[in-house]
Structure formats: C-alpha cells, structure tokens
Scaffold this active site. Structure first.
Site, PDB file in Angstrom:
ATOM      1  N   ASN A 254     -11.592  -2.986  -4.376  1.00 38.03           N
ATOM      2  CA  ASN A 254     -10.416  -1.994  -6.236  1.00 38.03           C
ATOM      3  C   ASN A 254     -10.819  -1.386  -7.131  1.00 38.03           C
ATOM      4  O   ASN A 254     -10.890  -0.889  -7.655  1.00 38.03           O
ATOM      5  CB  ASN A 254      -9.090  -2.428  -5.788  1.00 38.03           C
TER       6      ASN A 254
ATOM      7  N   ASP B  72       1.070  -1.885   0.008  1.00 36.39           N
ATOM      8  CA  ASP B  72      -0.352  -0.435  -0.203  1.00 36.39           C
ATOM      9  C   ASP B  72       0.516   1.460   0.306  1.00 36.39           C
ATOM     10  O   ASP B  72       2.398   1.299   0.348  1.00 36.39           O
ATOM     11  CB  ASP B  72      -1.234  -0.239   0.796  1.00 36.39           C
TER      12      ASP B  72
HETATM   13  C1  IPE Z   1      -5.088  -2.593  -0.199  1.00 37.48           C
HETATM   14  O1  IPE Z   1      -4.793  -1.264  -0.378  1.00 37.48           O
HETATM   15  C2  IPE Z   1      -5.221  -3.135  -1.079  1.00 37.48           C
HETATM   16  C3  IPE Z   1      -3.722  -3.522  -1.600  1.00 37.48           C
HETATM   17  C4  IPE Z   1      -3.662  -2.943  -1.602  1.00 37.48           C
HETATM   18  C5  IPE Z   1      -4.485  -4.083  -3.306  1.00 37.48           C
HETATM   19  P1  IPE Z   1      -6.240  -0.521  -0.164  1.00 37.48           P
HETATM   20  O2  IPE Z   1      -5.486   0.933  -0.402  1.00 37.48           O
HETATM   21  O3  IPE Z   1      -7.274  -0.806  -1.369  1.00 37.48           O
HETATM   22  O4  IPE Z   1      -6.953  -0.463   1.388  1.00 37.48           O
HETATM   23  P2  IPE Z   1      -7.535   0.814   2.010  1.00 37.48           P
HETATM   24  O5  IPE Z   1      -9.321   0.741   0.769  1.00 37.48           O
HETATM   25  O6  IPE Z   1      -7.029   1.772   2.082  1.00 37.48           O
HETATM   26  O7  IPE Z   1      -8.645  -0.365   2.915  1.00 37.48           O
HETATM   27  C1  IPE Z   2      -1.790   0.740  -2.939  1.00 42.10           C
HETATM   28  O1  IPE Z   2      -1.412   1.325  -3.449  1.00 42.10           O
HETATM   29  C2  IPE Z   2      -1.585  -0.399  -4.423  1.00 42.10           C
HETATM   30  C3  IPE Z   2      -3.401  -0.640  -4.799  1.00 42.10           C
HETATM   31  C4  IPE Z   2      -4.628  -0.941  -4.108  1.00 42.10           C
HETATM   32  C5  IPE Z   2      -3.572  -1.051  -6.027  1.00 42.10           C
HETATM   33  P1  IPE Z   2      -2.700   2.629  -2.899  1.00 42.10           P
HETATM   34  O2  IPE Z   2      -3.272   3.480  -4.778  1.00 42.10           O
HETATM   35  O3  IPE Z   2      -3.314   2.225  -2.374  1.00 42.10           O
HETATM   36  O4  IPE Z   2      -1.776   3.573  -2.736  1.00 42.10           O
HETATM   37  P2  IPE Z   2      -2.286   4.551  -2.123  1.00 42.10           P
HETATM   38  O5  IPE Z   2      -3.206   4.230  -0.290  1.00 42.10           O
HETATM   39  O6  IPE Z   2      -3.318   5.379  -2.530  1.00 42.10           O
HETATM   40  O7  IPE Z   2      -0.915   5.825  -1.318  1.00 42.10           O
HETATM   41 MG    MG Z   3      -4.348   2.685  -0.485  1.00 39.85          MG
END
Ligand code: IPE
Ligand code: IPE
Ligand code: MG
Length: 242
Positions: free
Chosen positions: A64, A16
């Site tokens: 997602n 993340d």
């Molecule tokens: C979790 O991250 C999913 C992945 C890293 C693929 P998210 O960014 O989607 O999680 P939330 O929404 O902050 O809980």
């Molecule tokens: C995690 O990074 C990757 C996926 C969920 C695909 P994020 O896209 O959630 O990054 P932040 O949390 O917005 O920084």
């Molecule tokens: Mg995220």
C-alpha cells in the site's frame, strides 16, 4: 465446555472497498477509510459476541506504500485518531490488541500509538484483535527465516512448527475463515503461510457497509463448509455432493 466447531475460532478479514464506498458518495477516499474504522469497532464486538476468539484484519499492506502520498499519510493519521477515539472503549470491551507488521518503516508517533494500544489491552481475554499494518505474507516468511537464521537454527531444525514460531501471527492459531469484502477475489499477500487451509469467503459488500448481518452471512457460509485438510470426506454422499 466443548467448542462449537461450526463457529470459527479465528476470522481473518481483508477490509477492502473503502475507496469505492467513498467514491459512490462523491467523497474523498479518506472518508471511506474513516468509515471503515467505525465498521471495524462494531465487527470486533460482533465477533466476540459470536464466540470468535481471534480476529485479524488487513489494515495496510506492504504494497500500500504505492498509493499517493496523501492517502498513505491519511491512513497513518487515521490510526492515531482511531487510538484516541476508540482505545479506551476497546480496552473496556475486553479486546486485546496486537499489531502484526514491520514497525521499522512507520513514523515514530505511529509506533508509539501501537505500543500504547498493546499495553493498554494486554491483559484482556474476550477477543484478540490483530491488526496487520505494514504487513504482508511474504514479508512475514522472510522475517521469520531471518530470525531463525539469526538464532542459529540448523537446516534440519527448520520445520513448519519451528518457522510458525517465528511468524508475526505466532500468538494465534491459523485462521479458520478468511473473508474479503469489496468484490475482489484475491489474497493480495495477506497471511499467506497461515491461510493454507482457511475457508475463503468473498463478498461484494464494501467494507464500510459490512455489518452484523453481513458477518452472520459469512459465518453461515462457513458453517456449511466441510473442512477436510486433505483427508477423505466423512459426510454421507448426498450431503457432500451438494
Ligand atoms: C488489500 O487491499 C490490502 C488491505 C485491505 C489493507 P488492496 O486494495 O490494497 O488490494 P489490491 O491492490 O486490490 O489487490
Ligand atoms: C481497503 O480499501 C483499505 C486499504 C487498503 C487501506 P481500499 O482503499 O483498497 O478501497 P478500494 O479497493 O479502492 O475501494
Ligand atoms: Mg482496495
């Protein structure tokens, strides 16, 4: 050879913080995801070098799909780019790739890229890299139950062991160490069934910045944990109270 129990056999990572990494650099979020792929390739090799047998990463969650359409399609496209750019190297590096997730609702081209990645690396044994894509802990429990019912299992045949055998992660032991980068302290529906007794480590490091030193820091935290699995501590009082 006896296994060193201070090293986790299976590490699971919620990668993340890609979006915030890009934002800090005034770049579109996509660039964070792109940098995240490069980080993953380095982390896979670092894990293998440390004797970790299984690495499982959360790449795209069942939730997602709620993201803007251009980000979702950007992530799907990135998988195709990553397979083109890195598959030959990973295959050479002894990495076995397994995709865990619902393949039904992803584009055909993506499904084909996953199949290519799995076939090209099926014989490898250095480390098993599972990629959770269009995946979630609740989805996995539901799909496992559906398969068990379809196979005609009777109520008394539904056990933790039999259900585990229907889970998408049935090829791996449960994760010993669960790492989440990016500063959030939640599981976000990753591997719910399998993390029942994982050691949880959360770090503020944004995923594209997660390097060998950050991995080693998480491994050091893990090595200092006492895993009890519900039993009583066997450590002397001073060691277990600190
Ligand atoms: C979790 O991250 C999913 C992945 C890293 C693929 P998210 O960014 O989607 O999680 P939330 O929404 O902050 O809980
Ligand atoms: C995690 O990074 C990757 C996926 C969920 C695909 P994020 O896209 O959630 O990054 P932040 O949390 O917005 O920084
Ligand atoms: Mg995220």
């Amino acid at each position: 050879m006896k296994r060193d129990l201070s090293v986790p056999r299976h590490v699971a990572i919620v990668m993340d913080g890609n979006g915030r990494w890009a934002k800090k650099r005034y770049l579109p979020r996509f660039f964070g995801h792109k940098a995240g792929v490069d980080t993953l390739v380095k982390v896979i090799n670092a894990c293998a070098d440390h004797g970790i047998e299984y690495l499982t990463v959360f790449a795209f969650s069942s939730e997602n799909w709620k993201r803007p359409e251009d980000e979702v399609s950007g992530l799907m496209g990135l998988v195709l780019v990553a397979v083109t750019k890195y598959l030959a190297k990973l295959a050479r590096d002894g990495v076995k790739i397994v995709i865990v997730g619902d393949r039904n609702s992803v584009p055909d081209r993506l499904r084909a890229a996953w199949a290519e990645a799995e076939q090209a690396t099926a014989h490898n044994t250095r480390i098993t890299q599972s990629v959770a894509f269009n995946s979630g802990g609740r989805w996995d429990v539901v799909q496992a139950c559906r398969q068990a019912v379809a196979d005609g299992l009777k109520p008394e045949q539904i056990t933790e062991a039999s259900l585990s055998g229907y889970m998408a992660m049935r090829h791996a032991p449960d994760p010993d160490l669960f790492i989440r980068t990016g500063g959030e302290v939640r599981i976000s529906n990753f591997l719910l069934w399998q993390v029942a007794y994982s050691e949880l480590v959360f770090t503020d490091c944004l995923w594209p910045d997660f390097d060998v030193a950050a991995l080693e820091a998480a491994l050091a935290v893990y090595a200092g944990r006492e895993r009890r699995f519900g039993a009583v501590s066997t450590l002397p009082f001073e060691a277990s109270s600190g």
